[in-house]
Design an enzyme around this catalytic site. Structure first.
Site, short mmCIF file in Angstrom:
data_model
loop_
_atom_site.label_atom_id
_atom_site.label_comp_id
_atom_site.label_asym_id
_atom_site.label_seq_id
_atom_site.Cartn_x
_atom_site.Cartn_y
_atom_site.Cartn_z
CB CYS A 115 -0.96 0.01 1.18
SG CYS A 115 -2.07 -1.41 1.18
CG HIS A 252 -3.17 3.65 1.69
ND1 HIS A 252 -3.61 3.18 0.47
CD2 HIS A 252 -3.25 2.60 2.55
CE1 HIS A 252 -3.94 1.91 0.60
NE2 HIS A 252 -3.73 1.53 1.84
CG ASN A 282 -6.49 -0.69 0.91
OD1 ASN A 282 -5.77 -0.28 0.01
ND2 ASN A 282 -6.05 -1.08 2.09
N1 ACO Z 1 -18.89 -8.45 8.20
C1 ACO Z 1 -19.51 -8.68 9.39
N2 ACO Z 1 -18.83 -8.96 10.51
C2 ACO Z 1 -17.50 -9.03 10.45
C3 ACO Z 1 -16.80 -8.83 9.24
C4 ACO Z 1 -17.56 -8.53 8.09
N3 ACO Z 1 -17.00 -8.29 6.88
N4 ACO Z 1 -15.48 -8.95 9.47
C5 ACO Z 1 -15.34 -9.22 10.77
N5 ACO Z 1 -16.56 -9.29 11.37
C6 ACO Z 1 -16.87 -9.55 12.77
C7 ACO Z 1 -15.78 -10.32 13.45
O1 ACO Z 1 -15.96 -11.70 13.25
C8 ACO Z 1 -15.99 -9.92 14.90
O2 ACO Z 1 -17.07 -10.67 15.42
P1 ACO Z 1 -17.02 -11.23 16.93
O3 ACO Z 1 -16.95 -9.98 17.77
O4 ACO Z 1 -18.28 -12.00 17.03
O5 ACO Z 1 -15.76 -12.03 17.02
C9 ACO Z 1 -16.47 -8.47 14.80
O6 ACO Z 1 -16.91 -8.29 13.45
C10 ACO Z 1 -15.37 -7.47 15.10
O7 ACO Z 1 -14.21 -7.81 14.35
P2 ACO Z 1 -12.88 -6.99 14.48
O8 ACO Z 1 -11.86 -7.59 13.56
O9 ACO Z 1 -12.52 -6.84 15.91
O10 ACO Z 1 -13.38 -5.58 13.92
P3 ACO Z 1 -12.60 -4.19 13.89
O11 ACO Z 1 -13.42 -3.17 14.52
O12 ACO Z 1 -11.16 -4.33 14.30
O13 ACO Z 1 -12.62 -3.87 12.33
C11 ACO Z 1 -11.17 -3.92 10.42
C12 ACO Z 1 -11.96 -4.73 11.41
C13 ACO Z 1 -12.15 -3.09 9.58
C14 ACO Z 1 -10.41 -4.87 9.51
C15 ACO Z 1 -10.20 -2.99 11.17
O14 ACO Z 1 -9.44 -3.69 12.09
C16 ACO Z 1 -9.26 -2.27 10.22
O15 ACO Z 1 -9.69 -1.49 9.43
N6 ACO Z 1 -7.95 -2.50 10.32
C17 ACO Z 1 -7.01 -1.86 9.45
C18 ACO Z 1 -6.73 -2.80 8.36
C19 ACO Z 1 -6.48 -2.12 7.07
O16 ACO Z 1 -6.96 -1.08 6.74
N7 ACO Z 1 -5.69 -2.81 6.27
C20 ACO Z 1 -5.43 -2.40 4.97
C21 ACO Z 1 -4.06 -2.68 4.56
S1 ACO Z 1 -2.89 -1.80 5.50
C22 ACO Z 1 -3.23 -0.30 5.22
O17 ACO Z 1 -3.59 -0.03 4.13
C23 ACO Z 1 -3.09 0.67 6.29
#
Ligand code: ACO
Length: 325
Positions: A115, A252, A282
């Site tokens: 990224c 980004h 993304n």
């Molecule tokens: N739909 C519905 N529910 C979902 C989904 C989905 N697509 N994905 C996960 N869940 C559920 C999980 O199973 C979990 O359920 P549980 O509580 O019963 O276990 C719940 O949602 C919460 O999951 P988390 O992973 O804790 O959710 P979080 O609030 O951390 O959000 C996310 C996840 C959006 C991936 C976040 O962590 C994030 O944005 N991280 C940054 C990652 C990123 O942007 N990466 C890109 C590449 S690097 C960069 O570009 C910076």
């Protein structure tokens, strides 16, 4: 004293025709529009057609950037293409773009910083120009992330899309003043201790498969905000600027919450953020030039304005660039 600066002479972008909304995705994956919007700000993404390769997206974006610069492929000395989804393991996707643009001489190669790839590629090309080794360069970020997603993993597949963006750089003699146009500074970093937090679990050397994207979302989120805050501070300090001096921040586009948290920490005004994550999701290395092209195209970013580009990605890698348009 005269110094060489890389002027951004043209910007272009390309998005595949097919749009997949969250609702459409929710028919195939156990997710919902509400969850995706609330956690990421993403509403839709563009997905490449089966016969569209990363190079096809890159060539389309490059042609638009060259047209905006009033140049042709034959005018280029250098192509630096950032991608984590090359057409083939080798040769570089950049050489395919080089041939398609009718650029017979010069050099073309890929860089890999996921990224952060576009910031890395911009930094490399800018240094070639400042060193006098190139007079003009095409910098491209292009990805078909749809090909490396595990469409059964709802925690990752909802977050990414395909696309490409490009800028044409041209050497300009400046006068050593910060008010001169062009790239004012670039800053790149990496920390390989975090290799496993965001990766593709395959590759030519490690397995027989290309592999799928795997991510520890929460950890990535935490590091992204910290690293981006740090590198934006570094840009401001290196250029003797305060946050209010920046006209536009082109980040980004990973997650709206990362954008908001970073902006809050740095006291950057939210109205000055260019946000496309809702429309593009993304797109990895393509996301910064795609967002830049959108804001230049709709007239928000104007010649003479100060624009800060920043990104963070797998590796971890991160970086930023300050440009006077
Ligand atoms: N739909 C519905 N529910 C979902 C989904 C989905 N697509 N994905 C996960 N869940 C559920 C999980 O199973 C979990 O359920 P549980 O509580 O019963 O276990 C719940 O949602 C919460 O999951 P988390 O992973 O804790 O959710 P979080 O609030 O951390 O959000 C996310 C996840 C959006 C991936 C976040 O962590 C994030 O944005 N991280 C940054 C990652 C990123 O942007 N990466 C890109 C590449 S690097 C960069 O570009 C910076």
């Amino acid at each position: 004293m005269k110094m060489i600066r890389s002027l951004i002479a043209g910007v272009g972008a390309y998005l595949p025709e097919r749009v997949v909304t969250n609702r459409e995705l929710a028919q195939r994956v156990d997710t919902s529009d509400e969850w995706i919007v609330e956690r990421s700000g993403i509403r839709q993404r563009h997905i490449a057609a089966d016969d569209q390769l990363t190079s096809d997206l890159a060539i389309a974006a490059a042609r638009r950037a060259l047209e905006a610069a009033g140049m042709s492929g034959g005018d280029l000395d250098l192509i630096v293409l950032a991608t984590a989804t090359p057409d083939n393991t080798f040769p570089s996707t950049a050489t395919r773009v080089q041939a398609a643009l009718g650029m017979a001489g010069g050099a073309a190669f890929d860089v890999q910083a996921v990224c952060s790839g576009f910031i890395y590629a911009l930094s490399v090309a800018d240094n070639f120009i400042k060193a006098g080794q190139a007079r003009s360069a095409l910098v491209i970020g292009a990805e078909t992330f749809s090909r490396i997603l595990d469409w059964k993993d709802r925690t990752t597949c909802v977050l990414f899309g395909d696309g490409a963006g490009a800028v044409v750089l041209r050497a300009e003699a400046g006068h050593g003043e910060v008010s001169d146009r062009g790239i004012l500074s670039t800053h790149i970093h990496s920390d390989g201790r975090y290799y496993d937090l965001l990766k593709v679990d395959g590759g030519a050397s490690s397995s027989k498969q290309v592999g799928h994207l795997r991510m520890e979302g929460r950890e990535v989120f935490r590091h992204a905000v910290a690293n981006l805050t740090e590198v934006v501070g570094e840009v401001l300090e290196a250029n003797g600027l305060a946050p209010q001096d920046i006209d536009w921040v082109v980040p980004h586009q990973a997650n709206k919450r990362i954008l908001d948290s970073t902006a809050r920490k740095l006291h950057l005004s939210p109205e000055r953020l260019v946000v496309t994550v809702d429309q593009h999701a993304n797109t990895s290395a393509a996301s910064v030039p795609l967002a830049l092209a959108e804001a230049v195209g709709d007239g928000r970013i104007k010649p003479g304005q100060l624009v800060l580009l920043e990104a963070m990605g797998g590796g971890f890698t991160w970086g930023a660039a300050l440009v006077r348009m």
